[in-house]
Scaffold this motif. Structure first.
Motif, PDB file in Angstrom:
ATOM      1  N   VAL A 160       0.863  -1.174   0.000  1.00  0.00           N
ATOM      2  CA  VAL A 160       0.000   0.000   0.000  1.00  0.00           C
ATOM      3  C   VAL A 160       0.904   1.228   0.000  1.00  0.00           C
ATOM      4  CG1 VAL A 160      -1.785   1.300   1.196  1.00  0.00           C
ATOM      5  CG2 VAL A 160      -1.834  -1.205   1.236  1.00  0.00           C
ATOM      6  N   TYR A 161       0.664   2.128  -0.918  1.00  0.00           N
ATOM      7  CA  TYR A 161       1.509   3.311  -1.081  1.00  0.00           C
ATOM      8  C   TYR A 161       0.775   4.554  -0.592  1.00  0.00           C
ATOM      9  CZ  TYR A 161       4.550   0.366  -3.851  1.00  0.00           C
ATOM     10  OH  TYR A 161       5.406  -0.632  -4.254  1.00  0.00           O
ATOM     11  N   PHE A 162       1.473   5.327   0.209  1.00  0.00           N
ATOM     12  CA  PHE A 162       0.920   6.573   0.736  1.00  0.00           C
ATOM     13  C   PHE A 162       1.757   7.755   0.293  1.00  0.00           C
ATOM     14  CE2 PHE A 162      -2.460   5.341   3.523  1.00  0.00           C
ATOM     15  CZ  PHE A 162      -2.161   4.051   3.908  1.00  0.00           C
ATOM     16  N   CYS A 163       1.061   8.791  -0.116  1.00  0.00           N
ATOM     17  CA  CYS A 163       1.689  10.073  -0.378  1.00  0.00           C
ATOM     18  C   CYS A 163       1.332  10.996   0.786  1.00  0.00           C
ATOM     19  CB  CYS A 163       1.172  10.648  -1.692  1.00  0.00           C
ATOM     20  SG  CYS A 163       1.824  12.267  -2.123  1.00  0.00           S
ATOM     21  N   ALA A 164       2.256  11.850   1.179  1.00  0.00           N
ATOM     22  CA  ALA A 164       2.008  12.787   2.263  1.00  0.00           C
ATOM     23  C   ALA A 164       2.651  14.123   1.947  1.00  0.00           C
ATOM     24  CB  ALA A 164       2.558  12.246   3.585  1.00  0.00           C
ATOM     25  N   SER A 165       2.160  15.166   2.599  1.00  0.00           N
ATOM     26  CA  SER A 165       2.770  16.480   2.422  1.00  0.00           C
ATOM     27  C   SER A 165       2.777  17.211   3.751  1.00  0.00           C
ATOM     28  CB  SER A 165       2.007  17.302   1.378  1.00  0.00           C
ATOM     29  OG  SER A 165       0.772  17.762   1.878  1.00  0.00           O
ATOM     30  N   SER A 166       3.706  18.156   3.878  1.00  0.00           N
ATOM     31  CA  SER A 166       3.759  18.997   5.067  1.00  0.00           C
ATOM     32  C   SER A 166       4.327  20.343   4.683  1.00  0.00           C
ATOM     33  CB  SER A 166       4.588  18.355   6.181  1.00  0.00           C
ATOM     34  OG  SER A 166       5.943  18.245   5.795  1.00  0.00           O
ATOM     35  N   TYR A 167       4.032  21.341   5.506  1.00  0.00           N
ATOM     36  CA  TYR A 167       4.537  22.680   5.233  1.00  0.00           C
ATOM     37  C   TYR A 167       6.053  22.661   5.266  1.00  0.00           C
ATOM     38  CZ  TYR A 167       5.491  27.639   5.864  1.00  0.00           C
ATOM     39  OH  TYR A 167       5.998  28.904   5.733  1.00  0.00           O
ATOM     40  N   ARG A 168       6.593  22.000   6.263  1.00  0.00           N
ATOM     41  CA  ARG A 168       8.028  21.743   6.333  1.00  0.00           C
ATOM     42  C   ARG A 168       8.183  20.489   7.165  1.00  0.00           C
ATOM     43  NH1 ARG A 168       7.787  26.037  10.394  1.00  0.00           N
ATOM     44  NH2 ARG A 168       8.211  25.090  12.404  1.00  0.00           N
ATOM     45  N   THR A 169       9.362  20.022   7.294  1.00  0.00           N
ATOM     46  CA  THR A 169       9.565  18.865   8.151  1.00  0.00           C
ATOM     47  C   THR A 169       9.717  19.365   9.581  1.00  0.00           C
ATOM     48  OG1 THR A 169      10.824  16.836   8.437  1.00  0.00           O
ATOM     49  CG2 THR A 169      12.070  18.805   7.899  1.00  0.00           C
ATOM     50  N   GLY A 170      10.309  18.624  10.435  1.00  0.00           N
ATOM     51  CA  GLY A 170      10.402  19.058  11.824  1.00  0.00           C
ATOM     52  C   GLY A 170       9.087  18.851  12.532  1.00  0.00           C
ATOM     53  N   GLY A 171       8.522  19.876  13.065  1.00  0.00           N
ATOM     54  CA  GLY A 171       7.377  19.691  13.940  1.00  0.00           C
ATOM     55  C   GLY A 171       6.022  19.850  13.317  1.00  0.00           C
ATOM     56  N   THR A 172       5.982  20.044  12.014  1.00  0.00           N
ATOM     57  CA  THR A 172       4.668  20.254  11.411  1.00  0.00           C
ATOM     58  C   THR A 172       4.016  18.934  11.042  1.00  0.00           C
ATOM     59  OG1 THR A 172       5.664  20.552   9.249  1.00  0.00           O
ATOM     60  CG2 THR A 172       5.240  22.528  10.538  1.00  0.00           C
ATOM     61  N   GLU A 173       2.693  18.940  11.088  1.00  0.00           N
ATOM     62  CA  GLU A 173       1.920  17.742  10.807  1.00  0.00           C
ATOM     63  C   GLU A 173       2.034  17.366   9.343  1.00  0.00           C
ATOM     64  OE1 GLU A 173      -2.158  18.279  11.689  1.00  0.00           O
ATOM     65  OE2 GLU A 173      -2.773  16.313  10.964  1.00  0.00           O
ATOM     66  N   ALA A 174       2.181  16.077   9.068  1.00  0.00           N
ATOM     67  CA  ALA A 174       2.124  15.572   7.700  1.00  0.00           C
ATOM     68  C   ALA A 174       0.703  15.115   7.407  1.00  0.00           C
ATOM     69  CB  ALA A 174       3.099  14.405   7.518  1.00  0.00           C
ATOM     70  N   PHE A 175       0.211  15.508   6.244  1.00  0.00           N
ATOM     71  CA  PHE A 175      -1.128  15.127   5.818  1.00  0.00           C
ATOM     72  C   PHE A 175      -1.005  14.018   4.772  1.00  0.00           C
ATOM     73  CE2 PHE A 175      -3.681  18.435   7.808  1.00  0.00           C
ATOM     74  CZ  PHE A 175      -2.711  19.363   8.148  1.00  0.00           C
ATOM     75  N   PHE A 176      -1.809  12.991   4.932  1.00  0.00           N
ATOM     76  CA  PHE A 176      -1.685  11.817   4.089  1.00  0.00           C
ATOM     77  C   PHE A 176      -2.852  11.677   3.121  1.00  0.00           C
ATOM     78  CE2 PHE A 176       1.837   9.275   5.766  1.00  0.00           C
ATOM     79  CZ  PHE A 176       2.144   9.992   6.907  1.00  0.00           C
ATOM     80  N   GLY A 177      -2.567  11.079   1.978  1.00  0.00           N
ATOM     81  CA  GLY A 177      -3.610  10.651   1.076  1.00  0.00           C
ATOM     82  C   GLY A 177      -4.223   9.343   1.581  1.00  0.00           C
ATOM     83  N   GLN A 178      -5.205   8.848   0.843  1.00  0.00           N
ATOM     84  CA  GLN A 178      -5.942   7.650   1.263  1.00  0.00           C
ATOM     85  C   GLN A 178      -5.210   6.359   0.927  1.00  0.00           C
ATOM     86  OE1 GLN A 178      -8.384   7.611   3.265  1.00  0.00           O
ATOM     87  NE2 GLN A 178     -10.220   8.626   2.523  1.00  0.00           N
ATOM     88  N   GLY A 179      -4.140   6.472   0.183  1.00  0.00           N
ATOM     89  CA  GLY A 179      -3.365   5.275  -0.132  1.00  0.00           C
ATOM     90  C   GLY A 179      -3.777   4.620  -1.439  1.00  0.00           C
ATOM     91  N   THR A 180      -2.819   3.911  -2.032  1.00  0.00           N
ATOM     92  CA  THR A 180      -3.054   3.112  -3.238  1.00  0.00           C
ATOM     93  C   THR A 180      -2.628   1.691  -2.931  1.00  0.00           C
ATOM     94  OG1 THR A 180      -2.632   4.954  -4.764  1.00  0.00           O
ATOM     95  CG2 THR A 180      -2.378   2.719  -5.634  1.00  0.00           C
ATOM     96  N   ARG A 181      -3.571   0.766  -3.084  1.00  0.00           N
ATOM     97  CA  ARG A 181      -3.232  -0.646  -2.885  1.00  0.00           C
ATOM     98  C   ARG A 181      -2.797  -1.230  -4.221  1.00  0.00           C
ATOM     99  NH1 ARG A 181      -3.911  -4.341   0.959  1.00  0.00           N
ATOM    100  NH2 ARG A 181      -5.289  -2.994   2.190  1.00  0.00           N
ATOM    101  N   LEU A 182      -1.531  -1.607  -4.309  1.00  0.00           N
ATOM    102  CA  LEU A 182      -0.968  -2.137  -5.545  1.00  0.00           C
ATOM    103  C   LEU A 182      -0.625  -3.603  -5.373  1.00  0.00           C
ATOM    104  CD1 LEU A 182       0.214  -1.708  -8.420  1.00  0.00           C
ATOM    105  CD2 LEU A 182       2.387  -1.208  -7.304  1.00  0.00           C
ATOM    106  N   THR A 183      -1.094  -4.416  -6.306  1.00  0.00           N
ATOM    107  CA  THR A 183      -0.758  -5.830  -6.333  1.00  0.00           C
ATOM    108  C   THR A 183      -0.044  -6.150  -7.635  1.00  0.00           C
ATOM    109  OG1 THR A 183      -2.718  -6.357  -5.016  1.00  0.00           O
ATOM    110  CG2 THR A 183      -1.660  -8.182  -6.168  1.00  0.00           C
ATOM    111  N   VAL A 184       1.109  -6.792  -7.537  1.00  0.00           N
ATOM    112  CA  VAL A 184       1.870  -7.191  -8.727  1.00  0.00           C
ATOM    113  C   VAL A 184       1.810  -8.711  -8.830  1.00  0.00           C
ATOM    114  CG1 VAL A 184       4.067  -7.118  -9.930  1.00  0.00           C
ATOM    115  CG2 VAL A 184       3.380  -5.205  -8.468  1.00  0.00           C
ATOM    116  N   VAL A 185       1.260  -9.193  -9.947  1.00  0.00           N
ATOM    117  CA  VAL A 185       1.067 -10.647 -10.102  1.00  0.00           C
ATOM    118  C   VAL A 185       1.842 -11.173 -11.324  1.00  0.00           C
ATOM    119  CG1 VAL A 185      -1.146 -10.628  -8.953  1.00  0.00           C
ATOM    120  CG2 VAL A 185      -1.043 -10.299 -11.443  1.00  0.00           C
TER     121      VAL A 185
END
Lengths: 114, 113
Positions: free
Chosen positions: B88-113
């Motif tokens: 499951v892949y998640f993308c996230a963003s934040s104003y900066r690193t350090g103490g700011t909250e990271a906001f996440f996307g809902q995720g992508t479930r990837l299956t490789v067969v």
């Protein structure tokens, strides 16, 4: 290098009771932050609480509080009056102003029973 | 408020195929991250970016590529998909690193067969 370790893969607690989730970390940074994120079955990551390393006072958010032991590099999460909606994966994470990475632990799956 | 949007939500790939996971944020955040979440392994940082035109490797970059041509978009490219990239892949963003909250996307479930 930053590392975050959560040694409890699974925990369970009865509704209304208190539970503590453990986290230890390692960093060479002086200015860093620690976080607890919650991931319910919906998969959405939700920030629960954060702690600035330069602050001695433990952070508190309603029923959630931390026990930050800087010398021991320990950062545990206490959930009081546990509710069924607290059932989720809980991740400990660390970040710093000097590095650009936000590093997560392996998570603790918490089950709250009625 | 859209926040962080990831597409697609689910995908099945055959071994050797390629694909791009899309990530867009509308919060004007400088920092963006890609993580993968394997069962029992937590979130591992694949790549991150501190602003448009700047990307860097995280903990597990092999088999992936990223680009950051705009502040809003941070696509993750999988070349020659392998079963080990099932996750499951998640993308996230934040104003900066350090103490700011990271906001996440809902995720992508990837299956490789």
């Amino acid at each position: 290098a930053q590392t975050v370790t959560q040694s409890q893969p699974e925990m369970s607690v009865q509704e209304a009771e208190t539970v503590t989730l453990s986290c230890t970390y390692d960093t060479s940074e002086n200015n860093y932050y620690l976080f607890w994120y919650k991931q319910p079955p919906s998969r959405q990551m939700i920030l629960v609480i954060r702690q600035e390393a330069y602050k001695q006072q433990n952070a508190t958010e309603n029923r959630f509080s931390v026990n930050f032991q800087k010398a021991a590099k320990s950062f545990s999460l206490k959930i009081s009056d546990s509710q069924l909606g607290d059932t989720a994966m809980y991740f400990c994470a660390s970040g710093s102003y000097n590095t650009d990475k936000l590093i997560f632990g392996t998570g603790t799956r918490l089950q709250v029973f009625p | 408020n859209a926040g962080v949007t990831q597409t697609p939500k689910f995908r099945i790939l055959k071994i050797g195929q390629s694909m791009t996971l899309q990530c867009t944020q509308d919060m004007n955040h400088n920092y963006m991250y890609w993580y993968r979440q394997d069962p029992g392994m937590g979130l591992k940082l694949i790549y991150y970016s501190v602003g448009a035109g700047i990307t860097d490797k995280g903990e597990v970059p092999n088999g992936y590529n990223v680009s950051r041509s705009t502040t809003e978009d941070f696509p993750l490219r999988l070349e020659l998909a392998a079963p080990s990239q099932t996750s499951v892949y998640f993308c996230a963003s934040s104003y900066r690193t350090g103490g700011t909250e990271a906001f996440f996307g809902q995720g992508t479930r990837l299956t490789v067969v």
